[in-house]
Write a protein that holds these residues in place. Structure first.
Motif, PDB file in Angstrom:
ATOM      1  N   ASP A 255       0.823  -1.200   0.000  1.00  0.00           N
ATOM      2  CA  ASP A 255       0.000   0.000   0.000  1.00  0.00           C
ATOM      3  C   ASP A 255       0.863   1.258   0.000  1.00  0.00           C
ATOM      4  O   ASP A 255       0.439   2.294  -0.517  1.00  0.00           O
ATOM      5  CB  ASP A 255      -0.955   0.017   1.193  1.00  0.00           C
ATOM      6  N   ASP A 256       2.062   1.201   0.570  1.00  0.00           N
ATOM      7  CA  ASP A 256       2.988   2.324   0.452  1.00  0.00           C
ATOM      8  C   ASP A 256       3.336   2.562  -1.015  1.00  0.00           C
ATOM      9  O   ASP A 256       3.429   3.706  -1.471  1.00  0.00           O
ATOM     10  CB  ASP A 256       4.269   2.050   1.243  1.00  0.00           C
ATOM     11  N   TRP A 257       3.546   1.465  -1.756  1.00  0.00           N
ATOM     12  CA  TRP A 257       3.841   1.599  -3.180  1.00  0.00           C
ATOM     13  C   TRP A 257       2.642   2.185  -3.920  1.00  0.00           C
ATOM     14  O   TRP A 257       2.806   3.063  -4.769  1.00  0.00           O
ATOM     15  CB  TRP A 257       4.199   0.232  -3.765  1.00  0.00           C
ATOM     16  N   ARG A 258       1.450   1.686  -3.593  1.00  0.00           N
ATOM     17  CA  ARG A 258       0.244   2.227  -4.228  1.00  0.00           C
ATOM     18  C   ARG A 258       0.112   3.714  -3.972  1.00  0.00           C
ATOM     19  O   ARG A 258      -0.223   4.487  -4.869  1.00  0.00           O
ATOM     20  CB  ARG A 258      -0.998   1.491  -3.718  1.00  0.00           C
ATOM     21  N   GLN A 259       0.387   4.120  -2.741  1.00  0.00           N
ATOM     22  CA  GLN A 259       0.238   5.526  -2.400  1.00  0.00           C
ATOM     23  C   GLN A 259       1.255   6.394  -3.128  1.00  0.00           C
ATOM     24  O   GLN A 259       0.936   7.502  -3.570  1.00  0.00           O
ATOM     25  CB  GLN A 259       0.369   5.728  -0.885  1.00  0.00           C
ATOM     26  N   TYR A 261       2.488   5.747  -6.075  1.00  0.00           N
ATOM     27  CA  TYR A 261       1.946   5.824  -7.430  1.00  0.00           C
ATOM     28  C   TYR A 261       0.789   6.816  -7.504  1.00  0.00           C
ATOM     29  O   TYR A 261       0.727   7.670  -8.399  1.00  0.00           O
ATOM     30  CB  TYR A 261       1.480   4.441  -7.905  1.00  0.00           C
ATOM     31  N   ALA A 262      -0.162   6.712  -6.559  1.00  0.00           N
ATOM     32  CA  ALA A 262      -1.356   7.558  -6.592  1.00  0.00           C
ATOM     33  C   ALA A 262      -1.002   9.030  -6.412  1.00  0.00           C
ATOM     34  O   ALA A 262      -1.608   9.902  -7.052  1.00  0.00           O
ATOM     35  CB  ALA A 262      -2.342   7.107  -5.516  1.00  0.00           C
ATOM     36  N   THR A 263      -0.031   9.322  -5.552  1.00  0.00           N
ATOM     37  CA  THR A 263       0.348  10.711  -5.310  1.00  0.00           C
ATOM     38  C   THR A 263       1.077  11.299  -6.509  1.00  0.00           C
ATOM     39  O   THR A 263       0.755  12.393  -6.987  1.00  0.00           O
ATOM     40  CB  THR A 263       1.229  10.811  -4.054  1.00  0.00           C
ATOM     41  N   ALA A 264       2.073  10.575  -7.014  1.00  0.00           N
ATOM     42  CA  ALA A 264       2.806  11.064  -8.185  1.00  0.00           C
ATOM     43  C   ALA A 264       1.877  11.193  -9.387  1.00  0.00           C
ATOM     44  O   ALA A 264       1.879  12.214 -10.095  1.00  0.00           O
ATOM     45  CB  ALA A 264       3.961  10.120  -8.505  1.00  0.00           C
ATOM     46  N   GLY A 265       1.057  10.154  -9.624  1.00  0.00           N
ATOM     47  CA  GLY A 265       0.148  10.183 -10.761  1.00  0.00           C
ATOM     48  C   GLY A 265      -0.931  11.236 -10.619  1.00  0.00           C
ATOM     49  O   GLY A 265      -1.286  11.908 -11.593  1.00  0.00           O
ATOM     50  N   GLY A 266      -1.463  11.393  -9.405  1.00  0.00           N
ATOM     51  CA  GLY A 266      -2.499  12.393  -9.194  1.00  0.00           C
ATOM     52  C   GLY A 266      -1.996  13.801  -9.436  1.00  0.00           C
ATOM     53  O   GLY A 266      -2.681  14.634 -10.052  1.00  0.00           O
ATOM     54  N   HIS A 267      -0.796  14.095  -8.957  1.00  0.00           N
ATOM     55  CA  HIS A 267      -0.210  15.417  -9.184  1.00  0.00           C
ATOM     56  C   HIS A 267      -0.016  15.655 -10.683  1.00  0.00           C
ATOM     57  O   HIS A 267      -0.322  16.739 -11.200  1.00  0.00           O
ATOM     58  CB  HIS A 267       1.128  15.520  -8.448  1.00  0.00           C
ATOM     59  N   GLU A 268       0.488  14.641 -11.393  1.00  0.00           N
ATOM     60  CA  GLU A 268       0.692  14.773 -12.832  1.00  0.00           C
ATOM     61  C   GLU A 268      -0.638  14.945 -13.560  1.00  0.00           C
ATOM     62  O   GLU A 268      -0.742  15.731 -14.518  1.00  0.00           O
ATOM     63  CB  GLU A 268       1.433  13.553 -13.359  1.00  0.00           C
ATOM     64  N   ALA A 269      -1.674  14.218 -13.113  1.00  0.00           N
ATOM     65  CA  ALA A 269      -2.989  14.351 -13.737  1.00  0.00           C
ATOM     66  C   ALA A 269      -3.520  15.772 -13.575  1.00  0.00           C
ATOM     67  O   ALA A 269      -4.123  16.333 -14.503  1.00  0.00           O
ATOM     68  CB  ALA A 269      -3.965  13.349 -13.123  1.00  0.00           C
ATOM     69  N   TRP A 270      -3.307  16.363 -12.397  1.00  0.00           N
ATOM     70  CA  TRP A 270      -3.794  17.733 -12.188  1.00  0.00           C
ATOM     71  C   TRP A 270      -2.996  18.728 -13.035  1.00  0.00           C
ATOM     72  O   TRP A 270      -3.570  19.694 -13.567  1.00  0.00           O
ATOM     73  CB  TRP A 270      -3.738  18.121 -10.722  1.00  0.00           C
ATOM     74  N   GLY A 343     -20.519   1.559  -2.178  1.00  0.00           N
ATOM     75  CA  GLY A 343     -19.324   2.313  -2.509  1.00  0.00           C
ATOM     76  C   GLY A 343     -18.126   1.915  -1.679  1.00  0.00           C
ATOM     77  O   GLY A 343     -16.997   1.868  -2.176  1.00  0.00           O
ATOM     78  N   SER A 344     -18.349   1.583  -0.428  1.00  0.00           N
ATOM     79  CA  SER A 344     -17.243   1.194   0.440  1.00  0.00           C
ATOM     80  C   SER A 344     -16.642  -0.136   0.003  1.00  0.00           C
ATOM     81  O   SER A 344     -15.419  -0.321   0.024  1.00  0.00           O
ATOM     82  CB  SER A 344     -17.707   1.110   1.891  1.00  0.00           C
ATOM     83  N   ALA A 345     -17.503  -1.076  -0.432  1.00  0.00           N
ATOM     84  CA  ALA A 345     -17.004  -2.368  -0.898  1.00  0.00           C
ATOM     85  C   ALA A 345     -16.213  -2.212  -2.190  1.00  0.00           C
ATOM     86  O   ALA A 345     -15.156  -2.833  -2.373  1.00  0.00           O
ATOM     87  CB  ALA A 345     -18.160  -3.337  -1.105  1.00  0.00           C
ATOM     88  N   VAL A 346     -16.723  -1.383  -3.104  1.00  0.00           N
ATOM     89  CA  VAL A 346     -16.027  -1.140  -4.365  1.00  0.00           C
ATOM     90  C   VAL A 346     -14.674  -0.491  -4.110  1.00  0.00           C
ATOM     91  O   VAL A 346     -13.655  -0.863  -4.709  1.00  0.00           O
ATOM     92  CB  VAL A 346     -16.887  -0.266  -5.294  1.00  0.00           C
ATOM     93  N   ASP A 347     -14.642   0.472  -3.187  1.00  0.00           N
ATOM     94  CA  ASP A 347     -13.389   1.173  -2.921  1.00  0.00           C
ATOM     95  C   ASP A 347     -12.383   0.262  -2.233  1.00  0.00           C
ATOM     96  O   ASP A 347     -11.181   0.330  -2.517  1.00  0.00           O
ATOM     97  CB  ASP A 347     -13.642   2.416  -2.066  1.00  0.00           C
ATOM     98  N   ALA A 348     -12.858  -0.605  -1.349  1.00  0.00           N
ATOM     99  CA  ALA A 348     -11.942  -1.541  -0.678  1.00  0.00           C
ATOM    100  C   ALA A 348     -11.301  -2.487  -1.687  1.00  0.00           C
ATOM    101  O   ALA A 348     -10.091  -2.758  -1.621  1.00  0.00           O
ATOM    102  CB  ALA A 348     -12.693  -2.323   0.392  1.00  0.00           C
ATOM    103  N   LEU A 349     -12.096  -2.987  -2.651  1.00  0.00           N
ATOM    104  CA  LEU A 349     -11.548  -3.845  -3.690  1.00  0.00           C
ATOM    105  C   LEU A 349     -10.580  -3.062  -4.567  1.00  0.00           C
ATOM    106  O   LEU A 349      -9.513  -3.569  -4.946  1.00  0.00           O
ATOM    107  CB  LEU A 349     -12.674  -4.430  -4.533  1.00  0.00           C
ATOM    108  N   ARG A 350     -10.931  -1.830  -4.865  1.00  0.00           N
ATOM    109  CA  ARG A 350     -10.056  -0.989  -5.688  1.00  0.00           C
ATOM    110  C   ARG A 350      -8.695  -0.798  -5.022  1.00  0.00           C
ATOM    111  O   ARG A 350      -7.657  -0.872  -5.683  1.00  0.00           O
ATOM    112  CB  ARG A 350     -10.736   0.361  -5.934  1.00  0.00           C
ATOM    113  N   MET A 351      -8.669  -0.575  -3.721  1.00  0.00           N
ATOM    114  CA  MET A 351      -7.408  -0.359  -3.032  1.00  0.00           C
ATOM    115  C   MET A 351      -6.527  -1.611  -3.091  1.00  0.00           C
ATOM    116  O   MET A 351      -5.323  -1.525  -3.322  1.00  0.00           O
ATOM    117  CB  MET A 351      -7.657   0.026  -1.576  1.00  0.00           C
ATOM    118  N   ARG A 352      -7.129  -2.767  -2.900  1.00  0.00           N
ATOM    119  CA  ARG A 352      -6.353  -4.009  -2.990  1.00  0.00           C
ATOM    120  C   ARG A 352      -5.854  -4.240  -4.412  1.00  0.00           C
ATOM    121  O   ARG A 352      -4.712  -4.657  -4.625  1.00  0.00           O
ATOM    122  CB  ARG A 352      -7.194  -5.203  -2.536  1.00  0.00           C
ATOM    123  N   THR A 353      -6.723  -3.990  -5.392  1.00  0.00           N
ATOM    124  CA  THR A 353      -6.339  -4.211  -6.779  1.00  0.00           C
ATOM    125  C   THR A 353      -5.201  -3.287  -7.189  1.00  0.00           C
ATOM    126  O   THR A 353      -4.259  -3.715  -7.869  1.00  0.00           O
ATOM    127  CB  THR A 353      -7.555  -4.014  -7.701  1.00  0.00           C
TER     128      THR A 353
END
Length: 405
Positions: A255-259, A261-270, A343-353
């Motif tokens: 999850d550290d790796w995911r985060q 990715y999400a932070t770098a990618g999110g900043h670039e997307a903005w 929504g919570s179930a979808v988001d939990a699966l999304r985080m694992r994926t």
């Protein structure tokens, strides 16, 4: 567990029931030459430009605010020149910022392999159209899992290409440093024919098989048996004992790796779309709006720290693979969620994926999803991940593995 390559005839819907096509998205552009894709029909995810037809990127504000392109994306031209016929444009999650497969503006394409469940996204229309045999293959994209997840959810063949291997001109970006152009196909023969046209030759010879236990442990129990089968066949074909792989290192978590990715990618997307969002004030679904809001709040210092981590992780992952290793992992963390899942179930699966899919994303590696059906009949995908640039060799190995199942 059984491998699947075609949907059941009993669930074939008529075209308009699938809801895969964008508005006015049914058209035919004949091939510009005869070639290795003669007789095949393909659709294009609505983030790729097709000359004379609007590009909507899954959002009405984008559709209204951008001119109709005068030229097509190079990949479209390549496929037409190889003999394939373009039969239309298909839906996408908004600006490709989702892996679920729904769209608040245009609806959810039908997953004929798992009725009552989402098709996965953001290449939702691509997956739905291919699964329903409305076309033979479809251009798609993959940033955080947008091909691998719908391939898993819809029982299809899908490839996340090595980052930068295929041209992305004429393609709406999300996170340019992670975006890849891809395709989905309903059978290995079609998948291989497209690969032979789009992928450059690969000199890679696989000699090692990696099995990252922590990654595989993120998936639901239904993935365990097909993971074991693919692992066994891959090791037999390559005459290599599987090597257990510890990912990540030390006290880090996936999850550290995911985060990172999400932070770098999110900043670039903005940086890519923030000015348009601020000026146009587009309406997004609540989940996607929350992602854009989060992206807008990522400061430069946080982004720099995230990119530093991304580069460290990328170097580490590429070092583990070298030029001769292939890893066996799940394509997603679970089967397709029900249309009415919370929504919570979808988001939990999304985080694992995303903890699974970010590995190839950060590493810029290629990944092939092989389709299976679980004991309950629901599709799921098992992936082979290979070194950067090994795409053609990885596709060949994946098809050999599938043939030996």
């Amino acid at each position: 567990m059984t491998m699947t390559t075609a949907p059941l005839a009993a669930v074939f819907p008529i075209d308009d029931t699938v809801n895969a096509w964008v508005a006015h998205g049914r058209f035919t552009i004949p091939p510009t030459a005869s070639g290795p894709l003669d007789g095949l029909r393909f659709a294009v995810k609505d983030i790729f430009d097709v000359a004379g037809y609007p590009t909507g990127a899954g959002n009405p504000a984008w559709l209204a605010g951008n001119p109709v392109p005068a030229s097509s994306a190079p990949l479209v031209d390549t496929l037409l020149a190889a003999g394939a016929t373009l039969v239309g444009k298909v839906l996408t999650d908004e600006i490709a910022y989702s892996i679920n497969g729904d769209n608040v503006h245009y609806g959810t394409p039908l997953n004929v392999r798992a009725p009552g469940r989402v098709p996965g996204g953001s290449s939702s229309g691509s997956a739905a159209a291919v699964a329903a045999r409305l076309c033979d293959f479809a251009l798609a994209s993959d940033t955080g899992g947008s091909t691998r997840v719908p391939a898993s959810y819809c029982g299809l063949w899908g490839l996340r290409t090595t980052h930068g291997l295929l041209p992305r001109e004429g393609m709406v970006p999300l996170h340019p440093s992670f975006d890849t152009a891809t395709w989905l196909a309903h059978d290995p023969e079609t998948f291989a024919r497209v690969a032979a046209v789009l992928l450059p030759p690969s000199p890679h010879r696989f000699r090692r098989v990696l099995y990252p236990e922590a990654v595989c442990g993120l998936a639901d129990p239904a993935f365990a048996a097909p993971l074991a089968r693919v692992l066994a066949i891959a090791t037999r074909l390559l005459e290599a004992a599987p090597a257990l792989l510890t990912l990540p290192r030390g006290d880090e978590t996936l999850d550290d790796w995911r985060q990172a990715y999400a932070t770098a990618g999110g900043h670039e997307a903005w940086q890519t779309h923030g000015a348009w969002i601020t000026a146009s004030q587009p309406v997004f679904s609540p989940a996607i709006a929350a992602r854009w809001q989060g992206a807008a709040g990522i400061g430069d210092d946080a982004a720099r720290a995230a990119w530093a981590r991304v580069h460290e992780i990328r170097a580490h992952v590429r070092g583990l693979f070298g030029d001769d290793a292939v890893a066996v992992i799940p394509s997603a963390a679970g089967v397709a969620p029900a249309l009415d899942a919370s929504g919570s179930a979808v988001d939990a699966l999304r985080m694992r994926t995303l903890q699974i899919t970010c590995i190839a994303g950060i590493g810029g590696l290629c990944q092939v999803s092989i389709p299976f059906a679980g004991d309950d009949g629901l599709p799921l995908g098992i992936s082979l991940v290979g070194p950067a640039g090994s795409d053609a060799a990885l596709v060949k190995l994946a098809i050999q593995v599938a043939a030996a199942l």
